[in-house]
Scaffold this active site. Structure first.
Site, PDB file in Angstrom:
ATOM      1  N   GLU A 163     -17.558 -46.340  10.216  1.00  0.00           N
ATOM      2  CA  GLU A 163     -16.463 -45.549   9.628  1.00  0.00           C
ATOM      3  C   GLU A 163     -15.866 -44.499  10.568  1.00  0.00           C
ATOM      4  OE1 GLU A 163     -18.028 -43.989   5.940  1.00  0.00           O
ATOM      5  OE2 GLU A 163     -18.469 -45.986   5.168  1.00  0.00           O
ATOM      6  N   ASN A 205     -18.471 -51.169  11.962  1.00  0.00           N
ATOM      7  CA  ASN A 205     -18.392 -51.383  10.514  1.00  0.00           C
ATOM      8  C   ASN A 205     -17.482 -50.338   9.880  1.00  0.00           C
ATOM      9  OD1 ASN A 205     -19.581 -52.795   8.158  1.00  0.00           O
ATOM     10  ND2 ASN A 205     -20.506 -50.811   7.664  1.00  0.00           N
ATOM     11  N   HIS A 242     -15.181 -52.739  -0.091  1.00  0.00           N
ATOM     12  CA  HIS A 242     -15.338 -52.057  -1.392  1.00  0.00           C
ATOM     13  C   HIS A 242     -13.973 -52.096  -2.080  1.00  0.00           C
ATOM     14  CE1 HIS A 242     -19.336 -50.638  -0.513  1.00  0.00           C
ATOM     15  NE2 HIS A 242     -18.932 -50.098   0.616  1.00  0.00           N
ATOM     16  N   GLU A 271     -20.498 -55.000   2.784  1.00  0.00           N
ATOM     17  CA  GLU A 271     -20.877 -54.148   1.642  1.00  0.00           C
ATOM     18  C   GLU A 271     -20.062 -54.522   0.407  1.00  0.00           C
ATOM     19  OE1 GLU A 271     -20.630 -49.969   2.689  1.00  0.00           O
ATOM     20  OE2 GLU A 271     -21.508 -50.318   4.667  1.00  0.00           O
ATOM     21  N   ASP A 273     -18.318 -55.151  -2.888  1.00  0.00           N
ATOM     22  CA  ASP A 273     -18.358 -54.942  -4.339  1.00  0.00           C
ATOM     23  C   ASP A 273     -16.927 -54.804  -4.828  1.00  0.00           C
ATOM     24  OD1 ASP A 273     -17.831 -52.299  -3.505  1.00  0.00           O
ATOM     25  OD2 ASP A 273     -19.723 -51.488  -4.267  1.00  0.00           O
TER      26      ASP A 273
HETATM   27  O1  G2I Z   1     -20.356 -45.189  -0.281  1.00  0.00           O
HETATM   28  C1  G2I Z   1     -20.609 -46.551  -0.315  1.00  0.00           C
HETATM   29  C2  G2I Z   1     -20.971 -47.063   1.060  1.00  0.00           C
HETATM   30  C3  G2I Z   1     -19.795 -46.931   2.017  1.00  0.00           C
HETATM   31  N1  G2I Z   1     -20.132 -47.469   3.320  1.00  0.00           N
HETATM   32  C4  G2I Z   1     -21.321 -46.966   3.947  1.00  0.00           C
HETATM   33  C5  G2I Z   1     -22.519 -47.051   3.004  1.00  0.00           C
HETATM   34  O2  G2I Z   1     -23.655 -46.481   3.596  1.00  0.00           O
HETATM   35  C6  G2I Z   1     -22.205 -46.391   1.675  1.00  0.00           C
HETATM   36  O3  G2I Z   1     -23.374 -46.528   0.849  1.00  0.00           O
HETATM   37  C7  G2I Z   1     -23.642 -45.423   0.009  1.00  0.00           C
HETATM   38  C8  G2I Z   1     -24.883 -45.707  -0.787  1.00  0.00           C
HETATM   39  O4  G2I Z   1     -24.635 -46.834  -1.612  1.00  0.00           O
HETATM   40  C9  G2I Z   1     -25.229 -44.510  -1.661  1.00  0.00           C
HETATM   41  O5  G2I Z   1     -26.487 -44.733  -2.289  1.00  0.00           O
HETATM   42  O6  G2I Z   1     -23.835 -44.283   0.817  1.00  0.00           O
HETATM   43  C10 G2I Z   1     -24.033 -43.123   0.037  1.00  0.00           C
HETATM   44  C11 G2I Z   1     -24.114 -41.938   0.983  1.00  0.00           C
HETATM   45  O7  G2I Z   1     -25.049 -42.172   2.001  1.00  0.00           O
HETATM   46  C12 G2I Z   1     -25.295 -43.268  -0.802  1.00  0.00           C
HETATM   47  O8  G2I Z   1     -25.401 -42.155  -1.667  1.00  0.00           O
HETATM   48  C13 G2I Z   1     -26.550 -41.387  -1.519  1.00  0.00           C
HETATM   49  C14 G2I Z   1     -26.298 -40.058  -2.168  1.00  0.00           C
HETATM   50  O9  G2I Z   1     -25.249 -39.404  -1.454  1.00  0.00           O
HETATM   51  C15 G2I Z   1     -27.508 -39.235  -2.097  1.00  0.00           C
HETATM   52  O10 G2I Z   1     -27.306 -38.033  -2.775  1.00  0.00           O
HETATM   53  C16 G2I Z   1     -28.699 -39.983  -2.683  1.00  0.00           C
HETATM   54  O11 G2I Z   1     -29.880 -39.253  -2.487  1.00  0.00           O
HETATM   55  O12 G2I Z   1     -27.630 -42.050  -2.164  1.00  0.00           O
HETATM   56  C17 G2I Z   1     -28.825 -41.348  -2.015  1.00  0.00           C
HETATM   57  C18 G2I Z   1     -29.964 -42.189  -2.580  1.00  0.00           C
HETATM   58  O13 G2I Z   1     -29.696 -42.553  -3.897  1.00  0.00           O
END
Ligand code: G2I
Length: 466
Positions: A163, A205, A242, A271, A273
């Site tokens: 990103e 990515n 996404h 990724e 969805d």
């Molecule tokens: O935002 C969707 C994706 C966009 N591209 C990069 C990916 O890495 C991203 O994935 C999301 C995860 O699906 C989330 O699960 O990235 C977020 C930020 O890293 C993730 O959210 C985090 C929350 O910000 C945290 O507060 C939480 O502790 O998920 C963590 C675990 O549940």
């Protein structure tokens, strides 16, 4: 025993020639009546592709979750556990326990791993957020080197940089502390990753790069073209994909994927969805799969979670399984589209490899023996399919077959069997999915895809009967 496979999938043949003519052609070129894949991974493997999901370590104790994940997917991405904040919470102190849980689960279940992500403006540990200049650049490069070295040999592809481009009409880089260390931070990260794990594919990515006419897509394209022209080590581009009503699947998606592939990189949907429900959601999923399968170098698709309830945007019900683990309409449309087949690379291996001789093992006491024969499948620029046929000589109650590939080759997908791996990742032991009993003269077969990484030798195969 060679089994020729056609260049186009069944759906395209039928569409091009009509049912009757297609059947005639199929006989003429000896296309086997291959069974349609009944899972996403099996159906994707038919055209040498993988089908993956993001996995959260915190859910590995949920049996419904792991049984769907194990059945349907053969490529695993850690949803959060390999990000910078997870792997280097304090400067110079690396923490791999959560990432390892996912990598170990994947490998124990015969799956490959996409690494996500080595360098990113987001999810940086607090100590890094406060750095700048040379100190930050060195910290970032050290992070890339340490994490890629730790996981060396276990990663199919790394999202080296995630990103880094701005949304909107600029087509330029996103402002971030990493960007402020100098425009060459991305190529520096790629070079460090290559040095640390020369066999992992290295990907850039991003999201909102699906529509060919968007400035962000063009910005990334220009960077990748520049990297290829200057020999910066980049192997692939990940399209996060996404989608929702404000950001729908573009009608020119195939064009985008093909244009990037034409630069000489693999493309992967990393990724996926799509918010929505019912037939509208199903159709959009189908469009994404169709676009990937139409591009020979689109090597696989990963969805960003298992069930809707596992999604980072659960309220948008964007995934292929509902909260109870039931298959949605979107699942069926993806499976059917995968089974319709896809385009393959018309210009495959540059040299003719020498097939490995058949290996027969002596009969075990009191039972029959088995023979394993390797046969060549489809080939692409970077990978090939193989089939192993097991023949029973005398009645056998079960069999175990090993497939050994020569490093840096990697087996990236399997079907019609239950695989496990040795620690090197070069020796796969395949066991039957069912009982494995065969009466004398009977045969069964399983298949796999090898990413050759420049080494064109056939795998060697053995069989042991019980
Ligand atoms: O935002 C969707 C994706 C966009 N591209 C990069 C990916 O890495 C991203 O994935 C999301 C995860 O699906 C989330 O699960 O990235 C977020 C930020 O890293 C993730 O959210 C985090 C929350 O910000 C945290 O507060 C939480 O502790 O998920 C963590 C675990 O549940």
């Amino acid at each position: 025993m060679t089994t020729p496979r056609h260049t186009y999938g069944r759906g395209r043949l039928a569409a091009a020639f009509g049912g009757l003519a297609a059947a005639t052609l199929a006989v003429a070129i000896a296309v086997p009546a291959a069974a349609a894949g009944s899972t996403l991974q099996a159906a994707a493997s038919e055209s040498g592709r993988y089908f993956g999901t993001a996995i959260a370590a915190s859910r590995l104790g949920d049996g419904t979750y792991t049984s769907i994940a194990n059945r349907e997917f053969n490529m695993i991405t850690a949803e959060n556990e390999m990000k910078m904040d997870a792997t280097e919470p304090s400067r110079g102190q690396f923490s791999y326990s959560s990432g390892d849980r996912i990598v170990n689960w994947a490998r124990q279940n015969g799956k490959q791993v996409r690494g996500h992500a080595l360098a990113w403006h987001s999810q940086q540990p607090g100590w890094m957020q406060n750095l700048s200049g040379t100190d930050l650049r060195n910290a970032m490069l050290n992070h890339v080197t340490q994490v890629a070295s730790y996981y060396k040999g276990k990663i199919y592809a790394w999202d080296v940089v995630n990103e880094a481009f701005a949304d909107g009409s600029s087509g330029g880089r996103r402002d971030s502390n990493l960007q402020r260390t100098g425009n060459d931070w991305i190529e520096a990260a790629f070079r460090a990753a290559r040095a640390a794990d020369p066999n992992a594919k290295l990907c850039y990515n991003d999201y909102n790069t699906d529509n060919w006419s968007h400035a962000k897509t063009q910005g990334v394209y220009t960077m990748v073209r520049d990297f290829k022209s200057r020999g910066v080590p980049i192997d692939c581009v990940g399209f996060q994909a996404h989608f929702n009503s404000g950001n729908p699947v573009p009608s020119n998606y195939h064009t985008t994927l093909q244009n990037f592939a034409d630069l000489g990189v693999d493309v992967q949907i990393t990724e996926l969805d799509i918010e929505g429900s019912g037939s509208s959601q199903a159709q959009q999923y189908q469009g994404v799969v169709q676009a990937c399968l139409a591009v020979a170098r689109c090597t696989g698709i990963t969805v960003w979670g298992v069930r809707d309830s596992d999604s980072w945007r659960a309220s948008g019900t964007p995934l292929l399984f509902d909260g109870s683990g039931n298959k949605k309409a979107a699942y069926t449309s993806v499976l059917n589209q995968l089974n319709a087949g896809g385009t393959t690379n018309p210009n495959p291996n540059p040299t003719t490899p020498v097939p490995t001789p058949t290996t027969t093992t002596p009969p075990p006491t009191g039972g029959g023996s088995c023979t394993a024969t390797y046969s060549e499948g489809q080939k692409w620029g970077d990978r090939f399919n193989g089939t192993v046929t097991i023949r029973a000589n005398g009645n056998i109650s079960g069999w175990t077959s090993t497939v050994t590939v020569r490093s840096p080759q990697k087996i990236i997908a399997t079907w019609s069997g239950s695989p496990s791996w040795d620690s090197s990742g070069n020796v796969m032991t395949m066991r039957p999915s069912g009982s494995g009993a065969l009466s004398s003269g009977q045969t069964t077969s399983f298949g796999f895809t090898v990413q050759h990484n420049g080494t064109w030798t056939w795998p060697s195969v053995t069989c042991a009967a019980s």
